[in-house]
Design a protein around this motif. Structure first.
Motif, short mmCIF file in Angstrom:
data_model
loop_
_atom_site.label_atom_id
_atom_site.label_comp_id
_atom_site.label_asym_id
_atom_site.label_seq_id
_atom_site.Cartn_x
_atom_site.Cartn_y
_atom_site.Cartn_z
N HIS A 141 -54.58 47.22 -3.73
CA HIS A 141 -55.01 45.83 -3.72
C HIS A 141 -56.46 45.83 -3.24
N ALA A 142 -57.35 45.27 -4.04
CA ALA A 142 -58.76 45.22 -3.68
C ALA A 142 -59.07 43.85 -3.07
N GLY A 143 -59.87 43.86 -2.01
CA GLY A 143 -60.23 42.62 -1.34
C GLY A 143 -61.50 41.99 -1.86
N SER A 144 -62.23 42.70 -2.73
CA SER A 144 -63.49 42.17 -3.25
C SER A 144 -63.78 42.83 -4.59
N ALA A 145 -64.73 42.25 -5.32
CA ALA A 145 -65.13 42.83 -6.60
C ALA A 145 -65.72 44.22 -6.40
N ARG A 146 -66.48 44.40 -5.33
CA ARG A 146 -67.07 45.70 -5.05
C ARG A 146 -65.98 46.75 -4.82
N GLU A 147 -64.99 46.39 -4.02
CA GLU A 147 -63.89 47.33 -3.76
C GLU A 147 -63.12 47.63 -5.05
N ALA A 148 -62.94 46.62 -5.90
CA ALA A 148 -62.25 46.84 -7.17
C ALA A 148 -63.04 47.82 -8.03
N ALA A 149 -64.36 47.66 -8.09
CA ALA A 149 -65.20 48.57 -8.87
C ALA A 149 -65.11 50.00 -8.34
N GLU A 150 -65.11 50.14 -7.04
CA GLU A 150 -64.98 51.48 -6.44
C GLU A 150 -63.64 52.12 -6.81
N GLN A 151 -62.59 51.31 -6.80
CA GLN A 151 -61.26 51.83 -7.13
C GLN A 151 -61.16 52.20 -8.61
N VAL A 152 -61.83 51.43 -9.47
CA VAL A 152 -61.83 51.76 -10.90
C VAL A 152 -62.54 53.10 -11.12
N LEU A 153 -63.67 53.29 -10.45
CA LEU A 153 -64.38 54.57 -10.58
C LEU A 153 -63.52 55.72 -10.07
N ALA A 154 -62.82 55.51 -8.98
CA ALA A 154 -61.92 56.54 -8.46
C ALA A 154 -60.79 56.79 -9.46
N GLY A 155 -60.32 55.74 -10.11
CA GLY A 155 -59.26 55.87 -11.10
C GLY A 155 -59.67 56.69 -12.31
N LEU A 156 -60.96 56.67 -12.64
CA LEU A 156 -61.44 57.48 -13.76
C LEU A 156 -61.37 58.97 -13.46
N ARG A 157 -61.35 59.29 -12.17
CA ARG A 157 -61.29 60.70 -11.75
C ARG A 157 -59.86 61.13 -11.37
N SER A 158 -58.94 60.20 -11.41
CA SER A 158 -57.57 60.47 -10.97
C SER A 158 -56.67 60.81 -12.15
N PRO A 159 -55.83 61.84 -12.01
CA PRO A 159 -54.88 62.11 -13.09
C PRO A 159 -53.74 61.08 -13.02
N GLY A 160 -53.59 60.32 -14.06
CA GLY A 160 -52.58 59.27 -14.08
C GLY A 160 -53.20 57.90 -13.95
N PRO A 161 -52.40 56.88 -14.11
CA PRO A 161 -52.93 55.52 -14.09
C PRO A 161 -53.26 55.05 -12.67
N THR A 162 -54.24 54.18 -12.59
CA THR A 162 -54.60 53.51 -11.35
C THR A 162 -54.60 52.01 -11.63
N VAL A 163 -53.79 51.28 -10.89
CA VAL A 163 -53.76 49.81 -11.04
C VAL A 163 -54.44 49.21 -9.82
N VAL A 164 -55.47 48.44 -10.09
CA VAL A 164 -56.23 47.76 -9.05
C VAL A 164 -55.94 46.26 -9.17
N VAL A 165 -55.34 45.70 -8.14
CA VAL A 165 -54.98 44.28 -8.15
C VAL A 165 -55.99 43.53 -7.31
N ILE A 166 -56.56 42.47 -7.90
CA ILE A 166 -57.49 41.63 -7.16
C ILE A 166 -57.06 40.17 -7.37
N LYS A 167 -57.07 39.42 -6.29
CA LYS A 167 -56.64 38.02 -6.34
C LYS A 167 -57.75 37.17 -6.94
N GLU A 168 -57.38 36.29 -7.86
CA GLU A 168 -58.35 35.39 -8.47
C GLU A 168 -58.81 34.37 -7.43
N PRO A 169 -60.11 34.17 -7.32
CA PRO A 169 -60.60 33.14 -6.38
C PRO A 169 -60.07 31.77 -6.77
N GLN A 170 -59.74 30.99 -5.79
CA GLN A 170 -59.20 29.65 -6.07
C GLN A 170 -60.29 28.65 -6.25
#
Length: 94
Positions: free
Chosen positions: A65-94
């Protein structure tokens, strides 16, 4: 995301790097917005979804679960280096 769980399972089985960003919006948010835009009551758009990060982990992938867009981007980049899927969940701003 609930329409593509089979792809998540396949990526896990094949060890494919597959980062996926899920915007948590209380159901089918885009469908809800389109219905409201057309003046219709959003019938069937407000559904409870599972914890998609936990679901990714259940398939053997990474789920966070990412708390910010920056954290989500970091997790996506990490997911590109990870064997297997990476799901990054970010809450839509209200």
């Amino acid at each position: 995301m609930q329409f593509t769980l089979n792809e998540l399972a396949t990526a896990a089985e094949l060890g494919m790097s597959l980062p996926v960003v899920v915007v948590e919006n209380g159901g089918y948010g885009e469908i809800r917005k389109q219905m409201l835009h057309r003046g219709a009551s959003p019938l069937g758009a407000d559904v409870a979804g599972p914890d998609f990060a936990a679901l990714a982990r259940a398939y053997g992938g990474v789920g966070v679960h990412a708390g910010s867009a920056r954290e989500a981007a970091e997790q996506v980049l990490a997911g590109l280096r990870s064997p297997g899927p990476t799901v990054v969940v970010i809450k839509e701003p209200q």
